[in-house]
Motif scaffolding. Structure first.
Motif, PDB file in Angstrom:
ATOM      1  N   ARG A 236       0.834  -1.211   0.000  1.00 39.66           N
ATOM      2  CA  ARG A 236       0.000   0.000   0.000  1.00 39.66           C
ATOM      3  C   ARG A 236       0.869   1.263   0.000  1.00 39.66           C
ATOM      4  O   ARG A 236       0.553   2.244  -0.674  1.00 39.66           O
ATOM      5  N   GLY A 237       1.964   1.210   0.772  1.00 40.03           N
ATOM      6  CA  GLY A 237       2.842   2.370   0.806  1.00 40.03           C
ATOM      7  C   GLY A 237       3.712   2.478  -0.428  1.00 40.03           C
ATOM      8  O   GLY A 237       3.895   3.561  -0.980  1.00 40.03           O
ATOM      9  N   HIS A 238       4.247   1.367  -0.889  1.00 40.45           N
ATOM     10  CA  HIS A 238       5.176   1.395  -2.020  1.00 40.45           C
ATOM     11  C   HIS A 238       4.479   1.809  -3.316  1.00 40.45           C
ATOM     12  O   HIS A 238       5.086   2.490  -4.151  1.00 40.45           O
ATOM     13  N   PHE A 239       3.225   1.403  -3.459  1.00 45.00           N
ATOM     14  CA  PHE A 239       2.496   1.688  -4.708  1.00 45.00           C
ATOM     15  C   PHE A 239       1.462   2.797  -4.518  1.00 45.00           C
ATOM     16  O   PHE A 239       0.480   2.854  -5.274  1.00 45.00           O
ATOM     17  N   TYR A 240       1.656   3.660  -3.529  1.00 44.38           N
ATOM     18  CA  TYR A 240       0.672   4.727  -3.306  1.00 44.38           C
ATOM     19  C   TYR A 240       0.559   5.590  -4.576  1.00 44.38           C
ATOM     20  O   TYR A 240       1.531   5.852  -5.271  1.00 44.38           O
ATOM     21  N   GLY A 241      -0.643   6.017  -4.853  1.00 45.05           N
ATOM     22  CA  GLY A 241      -0.902   6.785  -6.067  1.00 45.05           C
ATOM     23  C   GLY A 241      -1.147   5.920  -7.277  1.00 45.05           C
ATOM     24  O   GLY A 241      -1.671   6.392  -8.297  1.00 45.05           O
ATOM     25  N   SER A 306      10.774   5.283  -1.727  1.00 40.63           N
ATOM     26  CA  SER A 306      10.270   4.153  -0.939  1.00 40.63           C
ATOM     27  C   SER A 306       9.956   4.592   0.486  1.00 40.63           C
ATOM     28  O   SER A 306       8.912   4.222   1.049  1.00 40.63           O
ATOM     29  N   LEU A 307      10.848   5.369   1.081  1.00 42.18           N
ATOM     30  CA  LEU A 307      10.599   5.870   2.430  1.00 42.18           C
ATOM     31  C   LEU A 307       9.397   6.805   2.455  1.00 42.18           C
ATOM     32  O   LEU A 307       8.568   6.762   3.375  1.00 42.18           O
ATOM     33  N   LYS A 308       9.285   7.636   1.428  1.00 43.22           N
ATOM     34  CA  LYS A 308       8.159   8.562   1.353  1.00 43.22           C
ATOM     35  C   LYS A 308       6.844   7.797   1.254  1.00 43.22           C
ATOM     36  O   LYS A 308       5.839   8.170   1.869  1.00 43.22           O
ATOM     37  N   GLY A 309       6.850   6.720   0.490  1.00 39.17           N
ATOM     38  CA  GLY A 309       5.630   5.924   0.338  1.00 39.17           C
ATOM     39  C   GLY A 309       5.130   5.379   1.661  1.00 39.17           C
ATOM     40  O   GLY A 309       3.929   5.428   1.959  1.00 39.17           O
ATOM     41  N   GLN A 310       6.060   4.862   2.484  1.00 41.22           N
ATOM     42  CA  GLN A 310       5.654   4.329   3.776  1.00 41.22           C
ATOM     43  C   GLN A 310       5.202   5.449   4.716  1.00 41.22           C
ATOM     44  O   GLN A 310       4.286   5.265   5.526  1.00 41.22           O
ATOM     45  N   ALA A 311       5.834   6.637   4.589  1.00 44.36           N
ATOM     46  CA  ALA A 311       5.413   7.779   5.407  1.00 44.36           C
ATOM     47  C   ALA A 311       4.021   8.250   5.024  1.00 44.36           C
ATOM     48  O   ALA A 311       3.190   8.575   5.882  1.00 44.36           O
ATOM     49  N   VAL A 312       3.735   8.293   3.718  1.00 48.92           N
ATOM     50  CA  VAL A 312       2.402   8.694   3.239  1.00 48.92           C
ATOM     51  C   VAL A 312       1.353   7.709   3.719  1.00 48.92           C
ATOM     52  O   VAL A 312       0.260   8.102   4.170  1.00 48.92           O
ATOM     53  N   ARG A 313       1.674   6.405   3.644  1.00 46.89           N
ATOM     54  CA  ARG A 313       0.722   5.394   4.111  1.00 46.89           C
ATOM     55  C   ARG A 313       0.421   5.561   5.590  1.00 46.89           C
ATOM     56  O   ARG A 313      -0.743   5.507   6.017  1.00 46.89           O
ATOM     57  N   LYS A 314       1.462   5.781   6.381  1.00 49.55           N
ATOM     58  CA  LYS A 314       1.267   5.945   7.825  1.00 49.55           C
ATOM     59  C   LYS A 314       0.461   7.213   8.128  1.00 49.55           C
ATOM     60  O   LYS A 314      -0.425   7.215   8.993  1.00 49.55           O
ATOM     61  N   TYR A 360      -4.970  14.237  -1.513  1.00 52.21           N
ATOM     62  CA  TYR A 360      -4.024  14.985  -2.339  1.00 52.21           C
ATOM     63  C   TYR A 360      -2.589  14.514  -2.089  1.00 52.21           C
ATOM     64  O   TYR A 360      -1.757  14.469  -3.010  1.00 52.21           O
ATOM     65  N   ALA A 361      -2.304  14.147  -0.839  1.00 53.47           N
ATOM     66  CA  ALA A 361      -0.949  13.689  -0.503  1.00 53.47           C
ATOM     67  C   ALA A 361      -0.611  12.359  -1.169  1.00 53.47           C
ATOM     68  O   ALA A 361       0.569  12.027  -1.346  1.00 53.47           O
ATOM     69  N   THR A 362      -1.631  11.586  -1.536  1.00 54.42           N
ATOM     70  CA  THR A 362      -1.383  10.288  -2.171  1.00 54.42           C
ATOM     71  C   THR A 362      -1.208  10.399  -3.680  1.00 54.42           C
ATOM     72  O   THR A 362      -1.001   9.377  -4.340  1.00 54.42           O
ATOM     73  N   GLN A 363      -1.322  11.593  -4.230  1.00 55.99           N
ATOM     74  CA  GLN A 363      -1.133  11.754  -5.674  1.00 55.99           C
ATOM     75  C   GLN A 363       0.343  11.607  -6.008  1.00 55.99           C
ATOM     76  O   GLN A 363       1.219  12.084  -5.291  1.00 55.99           O
ATOM     77  N   ARG A 364       0.609  10.925  -7.102  1.00 53.87           N
ATOM     78  CA  ARG A 364       1.999  10.705  -7.514  1.00 53.87           C
ATOM     79  C   ARG A 364       2.087  10.829  -9.027  1.00 53.87           C
ATOM     80  O   ARG A 364       1.268  10.249  -9.751  1.00 53.87           O
ATOM     81  N   HIS A 365       3.083  11.559  -9.495  1.00 53.50           N
ATOM     82  CA  HIS A 365       3.243  11.783 -10.933  1.00 53.50           C
ATOM     83  C   HIS A 365       4.283  10.858 -11.548  1.00 53.50           C
ATOM     84  O   HIS A 365       4.412  10.803 -12.770  1.00 53.50           O
ATOM     85  N   SER A 366       5.017  10.130 -10.692  1.00 48.94           N
ATOM     86  CA  SER A 366       6.015   9.173 -11.197  1.00 48.94           C
ATOM     87  C   SER A 366       5.552   7.755 -10.890  1.00 48.94           C
ATOM     88  O   SER A 366       4.683   7.535 -10.041  1.00 48.94           O
ATOM     89  N   LEU A 367       6.162   6.785 -11.570  1.00 47.03           N
ATOM     90  CA  LEU A 367       5.820   5.385 -11.330  1.00 47.03           C
ATOM     91  C   LEU A 367       6.436   4.919 -10.007  1.00 47.03           C
ATOM     92  O   LEU A 367       7.460   5.441  -9.558  1.00 47.03           O
ATOM     93  N   PRO A 368       5.816   3.931  -9.355  1.00 46.55           N
ATOM     94  CA  PRO A 368       6.409   3.377  -8.135  1.00 46.55           C
ATOM     95  C   PRO A 368       7.806   2.823  -8.432  1.00 46.55           C
ATOM     96  O   PRO A 368       8.022   2.212  -9.489  1.00 46.55           O
ATOM     97  N   PRO A 369       8.757   3.022  -7.553  1.00 46.55           N
ATOM     98  CA  PRO A 369      10.139   2.573  -7.833  1.00 46.55           C
ATOM     99  C   PRO A 369      10.238   1.059  -7.920  1.00 46.55           C
ATOM    100  O   PRO A 369       9.525   0.322  -7.233  1.00 46.55           O
ATOM    101  N   VAL A 370      11.134   0.604  -8.764  1.00 45.39           N
ATOM    102  CA  VAL A 370      11.377  -0.826  -8.909  1.00 45.39           C
ATOM    103  C   VAL A 370      12.234  -1.347  -7.764  1.00 45.39           C
ATOM    104  O   VAL A 370      12.054  -2.465  -7.297  1.00 45.39           O
TER     105      VAL A 370
END
Length: 623
Positions: A236-241, A306-314, A360-370
């Motif tokens: 959920r955190g890694h693929f947010y957005g 990756s760290l940002k994704g987990q922070a957004v999820r939390k 709005y914080a879950t919006q992402r303009h780039s692809l989830p990192p590999v």
């Protein structure tokens, strides 16, 4: 038991004497190993003895005609260790005086020097040498050689010399030929050793597991569900957005181990994932596959995304809990007043503002990192290079997503706080399409935890399962043919295995996990330990023929290649469904029965079972 305890105490006293004799030089440390059973352990401080290196090199040359270059640190360390081991066994056997006799079991070429020196100095002990993988075989496979089709064509000395490991190869080969008993961990490694080291293995000693450590009985299905939920939180955190897929219909595949790109089959796995992605899209499947690569590589830190994704999820979770608490309190008060709450008023404008900010914080303009980390060799890394080639960048249309975690798992990680065992239990399928894998603990660990896995007929584990289980795929062990098929055919077979797994319903996967967990007994040391017992008795009979004779021992010659009856005992579908009138409890009992008595006991058990069924029918008629 009293005799055994006295024997252990006597050996420990002798070891303790040596320990006290050399304690001032800090060469030997004697104590207990802090693992289950607390066995005695003797540690040699090779650093304290390094000043003897030149003298011991001369001894090795004079006794064995093997020279070691000064720049090879690992070979030099093995010589120091081997010299200390030979010295220790000389002291020990002199004090024991053949009461009892000593068996020394050496593993891999690094320990082989001790065996060479012990035999050249005629120290009275029985020796066993086990190779888990031949040194040259690992080098050749890492160099993308067509290894198994050219086993009889390699110029061994030339190949070792070109790779500047000739002295290591000489140590390994000499240890193999000097040992009273030579063993390998699998049948495929025995074939390899016959050509690489020019000696046929006397016994195949498969690697076992302490099944009790992993055993969870009926709880293993619950553990799968609990740990799957932890992996879902990471996803959920890694693929947010880009979380536009249903996590309840998402499968988690993984590959783990040393970063040996070709040997571990990561090249074949990535190509098959590309084909699996195509099949899932063509068939418009609603199943999504998230694939984890757990292989340590050179990194400098966690990936910021990756760290940002987990922070957004939390943060989103905290916001949800805050709004839920306010909502629940207002709902509770409204119901206490006997009113049906007005849902349009139960949340005020501030609540909607908070939720809009979270969205709005879950919006992402780039692809989830590999990858979850910053790679030092990003442009040349084999896994990342192949991901770029096949174009799996975690796009919205991709049904296969990839997460490369270039670090071993840890419960203290801020990204994926799980131990390896927890992670394996939470996944649906382990994929290990190795080209060079003398045994393969990873699929074995999956099996004892009830997780289906993919292996190959070039791995020791895969060969073992083919010999012992009549239809491995029915029990969640998918074996890819990499020995007699082309690379493209093997890739298609692996793709088909994974695609058919994706088509299974949740209920079918649960049933398959139950079947997989049943195979745990096959990998238990309680069973596989007998191969080591046989090897030790064989070594004693060859080193002390006047005192030990194999004919007088109550141990039948065994090797995994001739134990096909095990498939009748525990794994065949007809046994599991009692088509032969043999209950599973009796089948498991036969697992530990000597080969020469098995048919007789089997017939007796069937008679008992038939009598039990007659009595059951007879008693039922009175109810």
């Amino acid at each position: 038991m009293l005799l055994k305890r006295n024997l252990k105490n006597r050996i420990s006293e002798k070891c303790g004497t040596i320990y006290k004799k050399k304690i001032n030089n800090k060469i030997v440390h004697f104590g207990r190993w802090l693992i289950e059973g607390s066995p005695y352990v003797i540690l040699f401080d090779i650093g304290a003895a390094a000043w003897n290196l030149d003298r011991w090199k001369g001894d090795l040359w004079n006794e064995c005609s093997i020279g070691l270059p000064y720049h090879d640190r690992e070979a030099n360390d093995s010589l120091i260790f081997g010299s200390l081991v030979a010295w220790f066994f000389k002291e020990l056997t002199d004090q024991l005086q053949d009461k009892p006799n000593v068996i020394a079991h050496f593993h891999e070429w690094q320990a082989g020097t001790g065996l060479l020196l012990s035999r050249s100095r005629k120290i009275p002990l029985a020796t066993i040498f086990t190779t888990h993988a031949t040194l040259l075989g690992r080098y050749l496979c890492a160099g993308n050689a067509d290894f198994y089709n050219n086993l009889d064509k390699f110029n061994i000395d030339q190949e070792a010399g070109e790779r500047q490991i000739y002295h290591r190869y000489c140590l390994e080969r000499a240890a193999v030929h000097c040992a009273h008993v030579f063993t390998t961990v699998s049948q495929i490694t025995a074939v390899e050793a016959k050509h690489m080291l020019h000696r046929q293995a006397d016994v195949v000693t498969p690697n076992g597991l302490n099944v009790r450590k992993f055993s969870a009985m009926h709880e293993f299905q619950n553990l799968h569900s609990m740990n799957k939920a932890k992996i879902q939180e990471f996803v959920r955190g890694h693929f947010y957005g880009h979380l536009d897929f249903n996590l309840e219909k998402t499968l988690f595949f993984f590959i783990a181990g040393r970063y040996e790109f070709s040997n571990k089959g990561a090249d074949l796995f990535l190509e098959s994932l590309s084909r699996l992605n195509y099949l899932l899209r063509v068939h418009k499947s609603d199943v999504t596959v998230v694939v984890f690569f757990i292989m340590p590589a050179k990194t400098n830190n966690f990936n910021v995304e990756s760290l940002k994704g987990q922070a957004v999820r939390k943060q989103l979770w905290d916001t949800t809990q805050f709004v839920k608490e306010k909502f629940g309190k207002r709902l509770y008060e409204s119901l206490l007043r006997g009113e049906i709450p007005d849902m349009s008023k139960i949340l005020d404008r501030d609540d909607f503002t908070i939720m809009k900010r979270a969205i709005y914080a879950t919006q992402r303009h780039s692809l989830p990192p590999v990858t979850t980390h910053n790679m030092l060799d990003d442009s040349t890394d084999p896994i990342l290079s192949n991901i770029r080639r096949i174009g799996l960048f975690n796009g919205r249309n991709d049904r296969v997503k990839i997460v490369f975690h270039p670090e071993f798992l840890s419960s203290t990680s801020p990204l994926l706080p799980m131990d390896y065992e927890e992670f394996v239990r939470g996944c649906h399928l382990g994929v290990f399409p190795s080209y060079y894998e003398p045994w393969g603990y990873t699929p074995g660990e999956c099996t004892v935890m009830g997780i289906p896995s993919v292996t190959t007929n070039l791995s020791g584990f895969g060969c073992f399962m083919e010999e012992h289980v009549s239809d491995p795929s029915e029990y969640g062990i998918y074996i890819v043919d990499r020995r007699f098929r082309s690379a493209d055919e093997s890739c298609n077979q692996l793709t088909q295995f994974m695609f058919s797994f994706c088509q299974k319903s949740r209920r079918q996967r649960i049933i398959q996990r139950n079947r997989t967990e049943r195979l745990s007994d096959l990998l238990d040391w309680r069973y596989l330990g007998r191969f080591y017992m046989y090897a030790r008795h064989l070594a004693l009979s060859r080193s002390f023929p006047s005192k030990f004779k194999m004919d007088h021992l109550n141990i039948a010659p065994v090797s995994p290649a001739n134990t096909h009856t095990l498939s009748d005992v525990i794994s065949r579908p007809e046994v599991q469904s009692n088509k032969k009138n043999l209950p599973e409890a009796f089948a498991t009992l036969l697992l530990y029965t000597p080969e020469n008595m098995r048919n007789t006991i089997r017939n007796k058990l069937i008679e008992i079972t038939q009598i039990h069924l007659v009595l059951k029918v007879y008693m039922t008629s009175f109810i």
